[in-house]
Scaffold this motif. Structure first.
Motif, PDB file in Angstrom:
ATOM      1  N   TRP A 210       0.825  -1.204   0.000  1.00  0.00           N
ATOM      2  CA  TRP A 210       0.000   0.000   0.000  1.00  0.00           C
ATOM      3  C   TRP A 210       0.862   1.258   0.000  1.00  0.00           C
ATOM      4  CZ3 TRP A 210      -0.476   4.327   3.021  1.00  0.00           C
ATOM      5  CH2 TRP A 210      -1.592   5.136   2.783  1.00  0.00           C
ATOM      6  N   PRO A 212       0.109   5.897  -0.470  1.00  0.00           N
ATOM      7  CA  PRO A 212      -0.874   6.937  -0.764  1.00  0.00           C
ATOM      8  C   PRO A 212      -1.014   7.150  -2.268  1.00  0.00           C
ATOM      9  CG  PRO A 212       0.625   7.662   0.965  1.00  0.00           C
ATOM     10  CD  PRO A 212       1.197   6.390   0.401  1.00  0.00           C
ATOM     11  N   ARG A 213      -2.224   7.442  -2.715  1.00  0.00           N
ATOM     12  CA  ARG A 213      -2.491   7.653  -4.132  1.00  0.00           C
ATOM     13  C   ARG A 213      -1.620   8.789  -4.684  1.00  0.00           C
ATOM     14  NH1 ARG A 213      -7.451   6.549  -6.968  1.00  0.00           N
ATOM     15  NH2 ARG A 213      -8.261   5.979  -4.918  1.00  0.00           N
ATOM     16  N   GLY A 214      -0.888   8.489  -5.747  1.00  0.00           N
ATOM     17  CA  GLY A 214      -0.073   9.488  -6.415  1.00  0.00           C
ATOM     18  C   GLY A 214       1.264   9.780  -5.764  1.00  0.00           C
TER      19      GLY A 214
END
Length: 453
Positions: A210, A212-214
């Motif tokens: 996992w 964070p997005r971006g």
């Protein structure tokens, strides 16, 4: 090894889990164990009901901080391996049991049970609970590590904001009774057990892949202190950087904790001989005010460190802190406003130092075993937990025996704190990036993550 409900494998977050649910889980534990900063409210009732000196009534607090550092140091690897739910559960059991044993100690006038309960067993709960969410939060917020750890550790600083007025109300005003003090310890233990259970139920860890997005991990080339390499806990303690940070944390904490542990009687002593003495309720309010700035400093200053860098923010903590102590020493009790404002800023730096150090460690040593490294570094807190209260209480008791009153009880302590902060400032200036010879091989990344599942 944690099994069943407490096992790390049971709390891996499913896809779509909001990382913003993790800080409240951490806060449930930290707000509870942050009661430690309200210990000074218990000091006068214990001294009167059990016939203790100021130095004796500080013993549970001192032992609690010692055990905090030792349990964090020796339990850090277990926390990393077994996960935050296991750690929070252990913390809850120890912390609450400490209060219950203390209640028994007061009820039977056996002060050693208070020292053992609140300081010894409760102190283990403090240490395990303190580090339980740190590496988890850094994994959830690799893009903002200072802010993330600041949110949780803010709770530890703010715990007394709740506990101080609550404890003061339960204890009432003098003359205190054995029954009143014992009941206060008993109720605290039961209530904190319930509240900490909320964090145990809510906590989650991210999946190994996992992010964070971006967001992509990379070194910040504008800050040579930040690395994408990793250092194991075993290797970290071999580096000069670890021990320089140990000195920085120890002396910054010593300077703040001496005031905090003695806050309630200290402000009363400072202004007792003036035209505007400070009463019991106002002194408890001062403790709560210091707790507020301690709490806010943990979030504000650690978040600021994401922008200005860890080394620069510690220059502020240590350098400005020394100047503020000098102002108190020179103005004595001439102005209550100056005294309170200086103490508030000092405690904000004290709190900020705690919240920023996990991110400082992450910058220097990577995320591989940052929780275990943080635990080992907290032995500096153990040392400071002895030094700070011992310096302030022993000197105050000695000066009182010599017939001195007011600010004269604390002047020598203030100048000692200035010297310690200057030494800490120099140690921070000597911190450099870690030598690559201490870095883990690139292939160690995957085993590191699976090892701590």
């Amino acid at each position: 090894m944690a099994v069943g409900f407490l096992d790390r494998s049971r709390i891996v977050a499913p896809p779509g889990w909001s990382r913003w649910l993790v800080p409240p889980a951490a806060l449930a534990v930290h707000l509870s164990i942050g009661q430690a900063y309200a210990w000074s409210v218990f000091k006068p009732p214990l001294e009167k009901t059990l016939g203790l000196t100021g130095t004796q009534s500080a013993l549970p607090f001192q032992l609690g901080i010692v055990m905090l550092g030792l349990s964090a140091a020796f339990g850090g690897t277990l926390v990393e391996r077994n996960g935050p739910r296991w750690a929070m559960f252990v913390s809850m059991v120890c912390f609450s049991s400490g209060f219950l044993l203390s209640a028994l100690g007061v009820a039977t006038s056996q002060y050693w049970l208070v020292v053992l309960g609140w300081g010894g067993i409760g102190g283990i709960g403090l240490g395990i609970g303190y580090i339980s969410p740190v590496s988890t939060l850094i994994k959830w917020f690799p893009d903002r590590p200072g802010m993330a750890t600041g949110i949780a550790i803010m709770g530890f600083g703010g715990g007394a904001l709740i506990a101080s007025p609550w404890s003061s109300q339960m204890l009432g005003t003098a003359p205190w009774t054995i029954s009143t003090v014992a009941t206060a310890f008993l109720v605290h233990g039961l209530v904190y057990a319930v509240f900490m259970s909320l964090g145990i139920l809510l906590i989650r860890v991210p999946a190994d892949d996992w992010k964070p997005r971006g967001w992509e991990p990379k070194a910040d080339h504008g800050n040579a202190m930040i690395t994408t390499a990793n250092v194991s806990a075993r290797n970290a303690i071999k580096t000069p950087q670890f021990w320089l940070l140990w000195v920085v944390l120890c002396f910054n904490v010593t300077a703040g904790i001496g005031i905090l542990e003695k806050a309630s009687p200290m402000i009363a002593d400072f202004f007792r001989e003036t035209s505007t003495p400070v009463g019991t309720a106002a002194a408890a309010g001062f403790v709560a005010l210091l707790s507020l700035t301690n709490m806010l400093g943990r979030f504000v200053w650690s978040s600021t460190s994401d922008l200005v860098g860890r080394k620069n923010i510690y220059r502020l903590y240590l350098g400005a802190g020394a100047l503020l102590y000098l102002v108190i020493a020179l103005t004595t009790n001439a102005s209550k406003l100056v005294f309170v404002l200086c103490a508030m800023l000092i405690l904000s730096f004290y709190g900020g130092g705690f919240a920023t150090v996990p991110a400082y460690l992450k910058d220097l040593f990577g995320t591989y075993q940052v929780g275990a490294i943080h635990g080992r570094l907290l032995t500096a807190w153990s040392m400071a937990g002895v030094l700070g209260p011992l310096i302030v209480n022993a000197i105050a008791d000695s000066q009182k025996s010599a017939g001195k009153v007011g600010p004269d009880l604390y002047t020598t302590s203030l100048f000692i704190m200035i010297g310690l902060l200057v030494v800490g400032f120099v140690a921070n200036e000597l911190v450099r990036p870690v030598n690559p010879k201490f870095h883990e091989p690139a292939s160690s990344g995957e085993p590191a993550r699976s090892e701590t599942r």
